[in-house]
Scaffold this active site. Structure first.
Site, short mmCIF file in Angstrom:
data_model
loop_
_atom_site.label_atom_id
_atom_site.label_comp_id
_atom_site.label_asym_id
_atom_site.label_seq_id
_atom_site.Cartn_x
_atom_site.Cartn_y
_atom_site.Cartn_z
CB SER A 62 -0.92 0.02 1.23
OG SER A 62 -0.19 -0.19 2.43
CG ASP A 100 2.25 -6.65 1.39
OD1 ASP A 100 1.87 -7.70 1.95
OD2 ASP A 100 1.50 -5.66 1.21
CE LYS A 128 -0.22 -8.56 3.77
NZ LYS A 128 -0.73 -8.23 2.42
CD GLU A 197 -7.66 -5.66 1.24
OE1 GLU A 197 -6.52 -6.11 1.40
OE2 GLU A 197 -7.89 -4.58 0.66
N1 LIG Z 1 -4.93 3.86 1.87
C1 LIG Z 1 -5.11 2.57 1.52
N2 LIG Z 1 -5.93 1.79 2.26
C2 LIG Z 1 -6.14 0.50 1.92
O1 LIG Z 1 -6.89 -0.19 2.65
C3 LIG Z 1 -5.45 -0.02 0.79
C4 LIG Z 1 -4.59 0.83 0.07
N3 LIG Z 1 -4.45 2.10 0.44
N4 LIG Z 1 -3.92 0.39 -1.02
C5 LIG Z 1 -3.94 -1.02 -1.34
C6 LIG Z 1 -5.24 -1.59 -1.05
C7 LIG Z 1 -6.40 -1.09 -1.87
N5 LIG Z 1 -7.50 -1.33 -0.99
C8 LIG Z 1 -8.83 -1.01 -1.19
C9 LIG Z 1 -9.20 0.12 -1.88
C10 LIG Z 1 -10.53 0.46 -2.03
C11 LIG Z 1 -11.53 -0.36 -1.51
C12 LIG Z 1 -12.97 0.01 -1.69
O2 LIG Z 1 -13.28 1.14 -1.94
N6 LIG Z 1 -13.91 -0.92 -1.54
C13 LIG Z 1 -15.32 -0.65 -1.65
C14 LIG Z 1 -16.02 -1.96 -1.93
C15 LIG Z 1 -17.22 -1.74 -2.78
C16 LIG Z 1 -18.02 -3.03 -2.97
O3 LIG Z 1 -17.57 -3.96 -3.67
O4 LIG Z 1 -19.10 -3.10 -2.40
C17 LIG Z 1 -15.85 -0.08 -0.34
O5 LIG Z 1 -16.86 0.61 -0.38
O6 LIG Z 1 -15.25 -0.35 0.73
C18 LIG Z 1 -11.16 -1.50 -0.83
C19 LIG Z 1 -9.82 -1.82 -0.65
C20 LIG Z 1 -7.02 -1.83 0.29
N7 LIG Z 1 -5.65 -1.35 0.33
C1 LIG Z 2 -3.93 -3.57 3.76
C2 LIG Z 2 -2.83 -4.55 4.03
C3 LIG Z 2 -3.35 -5.89 4.41
C4 LIG Z 2 -1.84 -4.62 2.90
O1 LIG Z 2 -1.66 -5.63 2.25
C5 LIG Z 2 -1.07 -3.41 2.57
O2 LIG Z 2 -1.07 -2.44 3.34
O3 LIG Z 2 -0.42 -3.43 1.53
MG LIG Z 3 -0.51 -5.29 0.50
#
Ligand SMILES: Nc1nc(=O)c2c([nH]1)NC[C@@H]1CN(c3ccc(C(=O)N[C@@H](CCC(=O)O)C(=O)O)cc3)CN21
Ligand SMILES: CC(C)C(=O)C(=O)O
Ligand SMILES: [Mg+2]
Length: 279
Positions: A62, A100, A128, A197
């Site tokens: 991330s 990671d 990971k 996740e």
């Molecule tokens: N700042 C940050 N936080 C994170 O948790 C994160 C990162 N970056 N970068 C790598 C990944 C990307 N991630 C993400 C990014 C966006 C969503 C997201 O917006 N999900 C929608 C799901 C919508 C649906 O399918 O219903 C949500 O509303 O949570 C989820 C994980 C998790 N990781």
């Molecule tokens: C959100 C966590 C699990 C991760 O893989 C990351 O920070 O890259």
């Molecule tokens: Mg990661």
């Protein structure tokens, strides 16, 4: 560790004297004590998380989004993670450190091993990697060679192009069954931790109950053995899209120490994640 970080916070006496190890984490799971994990990318924040009692620290890919400003984790290189891991290791005192393996660095067991060695030599205690049963031979190859492995299932950000965006996973019966089979295969191959996740909370509970290894959830409900958040999300400083599972722990706090301490307390007492953070 740099001398100036040693007593960085006069007001907080470091309460944890013993380093957190894999047996410590397994013991916590058995006793039902929730495991806390946060991402960190530098020495100063790592020293802060450590003295606030965060159990495990992840150098997440991330960093591509929160440190480098990319819109995915895909551009992150092994050398990027090595650099940040070395910085985190210098700031750490007793937390357990995992890093990671970035996109494209574990396509074969041999390449995974060579690249994991770089992360371990930079100071990680576990690596990971994202993916299901196809990774079992790689997990076996690493664990046979003394590299502890955490697997990552559900929303695996390195597969963003295949998923068609960051979407909740494991929603259909078939996808849930596949995820459970993947989790078992990874545990059987020697994985000692599993990040889940963005999956339904009910599925994460089933997986956790089925396994003996620790599960760490992010958007996976309250019943995992522990929880992880991206540090910049917890502090409310990430300018990008805020996922449902994110909570800004700076709200109502006047210091970063207090926000991190509130996160640790909320995970330990089960109040985070709340239903509004779950799927
Ligand atoms: N700042 C940050 N936080 C994170 O948790 C994160 C990162 N970056 N970068 C790598 C990944 C990307 N991630 C993400 C990014 C966006 C969503 C997201 O917006 N999900 C929608 C799901 C919508 C649906 O399918 O219903 C949500 O509303 O949570 C989820 C994980 C998790 N990781
Ligand atoms: C959100 C966590 C699990 C991760 O893989 C990351 O920070 O890259
Ligand atoms: Mg990661």
């Amino acid at each position: 560790m740099a001398a100036y970080l040693q007593d960085a916070d006069g007001s907080t006496t470091a309460s944890r004297t013993k380093p957190v190890t894999l047996p410590t984490l397994q013991n916590m799971r058995q006793k039902g004590e929730k495991i806390t994990m946060l991402t960190s990318y530098d020495a100063s924040f790592t020293a802060l998380l450590d003295r606030c009692g965060v159990d495990t620290i992840l150098i997440g890919d991330s960093l591509g989004m929160v440190c480098q400003g990319h819109n995915s984790t895909l551009p992150v290189t092994l050398q990027d993670v090595v650099y940040h891991t070395a910085s985190v290791a210098r700031g750490n005192r007793t937390a357990f450190i995992l890093a990671d393996l970035p996109f494209g660095t574990y396509g074969t067991p041999e390449s995974a091993f060579a690249n994991a060695v770089q992360l371990i030599q930079a100071g990680a205690q576990m690596v990971k990697l994202e993916g299901g049963a196809w990774l079992a031979p790689t997990v076996r190859f690493l664990t046979e060679r003394a590299i502890p492995v955490c697997a990552h299932l559900g929303l695996t950000p390195q597969s963003v192009h295949q998923m068609g965006g960051y979407k909740v996973q494991g929603k259909t019966n078939q996808a849930a069954e596949q995820l459970k089979a993947d989790a078992l295969a990874l545990q059987n191959a020697g994985a000692e931790m599993l990040v889940l996740e963005a999956i339904p909370a009910t599925l994460a509970k089933e997986v956790t109950d089925m396994l003996t290894i620790t599960t760490i959830g992010i958007g996976a409900g309250p019943d995992c053995s522990g929880q992880v958040l991206v540090l910049h999300d917890l502090l409310g400083v990430f300018p990008g899209h805020k996922a449902r599972f994110v909570k800004n722990f700076m709200e109502g706090q006047t210091s970063i120490d207090a926000a991190v301490t509130a996160y640790v307390a909320a995970v330990k007492d089960g109040s985070f994640p709340a239903p509004e953070h779950c799927f």
